[in-house]
Design an enzyme around this catalytic site. Structure first.
Site, PDB file in Angstrom:
ATOM      1  N   ARG A 101       0.889  -1.080   0.016  1.00  0.00           N
ATOM      2  CA  ARG A 101       0.034   0.008   0.196  1.00  0.00           C
ATOM      3  C   ARG A 101       0.820   1.287  -0.056  1.00  0.00           C
ATOM      4  NH1 ARG A 101      -3.466  -2.500  -1.982  1.00  0.00           N
ATOM      5  NH2 ARG A 101      -5.589  -2.690  -1.149  1.00  0.00           N
ATOM      6  N   GLU A 131      -2.928   7.927  -6.214  1.00  0.00           N
ATOM      7  CA  GLU A 131      -2.822   7.175  -7.554  1.00  0.00           C
ATOM      8  C   GLU A 131      -3.922   7.660  -8.537  1.00  0.00           C
ATOM      9  OE1 GLU A 131      -0.888   3.153  -5.848  1.00  0.00           O
ATOM     10  OE2 GLU A 131      -3.148   3.104  -6.574  1.00  0.00           O
ATOM     11  N   HIS A 140       0.551   0.329  -9.969  1.00  0.00           N
ATOM     12  CA  HIS A 140      -0.060  -0.563  -9.177  1.00  0.00           C
ATOM     13  C   HIS A 140      -0.675  -1.784  -9.933  1.00  0.00           C
ATOM     14  CE1 HIS A 140      -3.018  -0.522  -5.462  1.00  0.00           C
ATOM     15  NE2 HIS A 140      -2.615  -1.677  -5.846  1.00  0.00           N
TER      16      HIS A 140
END
Length: 322
Positions: free
Chosen positions: A235, A264, A282
């Site tokens: 994370r 993000e 990601h």
């Protein structure tokens, strides 16, 4: 009885996987583009099930959706869902804990190797017209080095299996795992300060909680070795990215591989263009197989709950609520 399941938000090409998973059931499936609590409340009126990718599911959402029985989170982390509020309202929350056990450790290793072997930097210099092996100096051998693992769930345990051939000394920081369990896989349980001081390579796999927010901060980078490389596939908010960028740019540590960031997409993109920081968007969780498994599993789990079946992958205990 018709069940109303709303996909609050998603970036999949379509909802064909969910539709196939729910085929034959009396379900009204709707896809929306709602990421804020306010948008979710408006989009999900009357829903008894939610499938959530990025949306924030706050106490206000549970208050406004009295018919809600189940929330399925696409993925492992559930930090975007208020679990206390879900429990208080008798709502079962589920995730998909096992769908990317191969993908995330593989990606963590890929980032680590890319940083160690300076692959992105060499690629850039060649594309700029330079062919010079010295552009990446210094490069150090991975074999025999010390790897520190922060968090010791299923994903880092698989990572240790993947790197077994490199003959690494492995340090593990996880206050919730017994030393004997860690020693059984040939690793050493240490506290975080010891890990940071000793490990040349650090791979982060902890969940995001109040306790772990900015677990890797400026003080942590000061304790790390100057030749250390940090990899984060967990994370984004586990790492203070501003402090990390400062540490790399000041050569306090040697580099980083980041698949996740606190924001993000980040603004600016990237947070730093330093060649010793390698980014991916990601994507550590992703393969075609893992994506299909994730979507099908969470859709089936939510449907089962609405039918009165026990959750396959429960995150909370709604019977502990009101």
């Amino acid at each position: 009885m018709t069940h109303h399941i709303v996909v609050t938000d998603h970036d999949f090409p379509d909802l064909s996987v969910e539709t196939a998973a729910l085929d034959g059931a009396d379900v009204d499936l709707r896809g929306e583009s709602a990421r804020t609590p306010e948008a979710v409340i408006e989009a999900a009126e009357g829903a008894d099930g939610l499938l959530v990718q990025y949306a924030e599911i706050t106490p206000a959402v549970f208050e406004a959706l009295p018919d809600l029985q189940a929330v399925g989170r696409y993925g492992i982390g559930v930090d975007s869902v208020d679990l206390d509020a879900a429990t208080a309202h008798g709502v079962q929350v589920v995730n998909v804990p096992d769908y990317c056990i191969e993908e995330v450790p593989t990606h963590a290793l890929a980032l680590l190797l890319a940083c160690i072997r300076k692959v992105p930097a060499y690629d850039r210099t060649i594309r700029d017209g330079t062919w010079d092996w010295t552009d990446g100096k210094p490069i150090h051998r991975l074999t025999g080095a010390t790897l520190g693992v922060v968090g010791f769930g299923k994903l880092p345990r698989r990572l240790l299996e993947l790197v077994a051939g490199f003959d690494l000394d492995v340090l593990v920081y996880d206050p919730y795992v017994d030393a004997g369990e860690i020693e059984a896989v040939g690793a050493e349980k240490v506290d975080l300060d010891d890990l940071l001081a000793r490990a040349k390579y650090v791979s982060v796999h902890a969940p995001l909680t109040e306790e772990t927010h900015h677990l890797l901060d400026a003080a942590a980078f000061e304790r790390m070795r100057e030749d250390a490389i940090l990899v984060n596939t967990a994370r984004g908010a586990l790492v203070d990215v501003d402090a990390l960028v400062d540490a790399v740019e000041s050569e306090e540590i040697a580099g980083a591989g980041l698949d996740v960031l606190p924001e993000e997409p980040p603004d600016p993109t990237p947070p730093s263009d330093h060649e010793a920081i390698v980014y991916t968007p990601h994507v550590a969780w992703y393969s075609e197989t893992s994506m299909e498994t994730m979507r099908r599993t969470v859709a089936e789990d939510v449907l089962g709950i609405l039918r009165g079946e026990p959750a396959r992958n429960p995150v909370n205990d709604p019977d502990g609520g009101e």
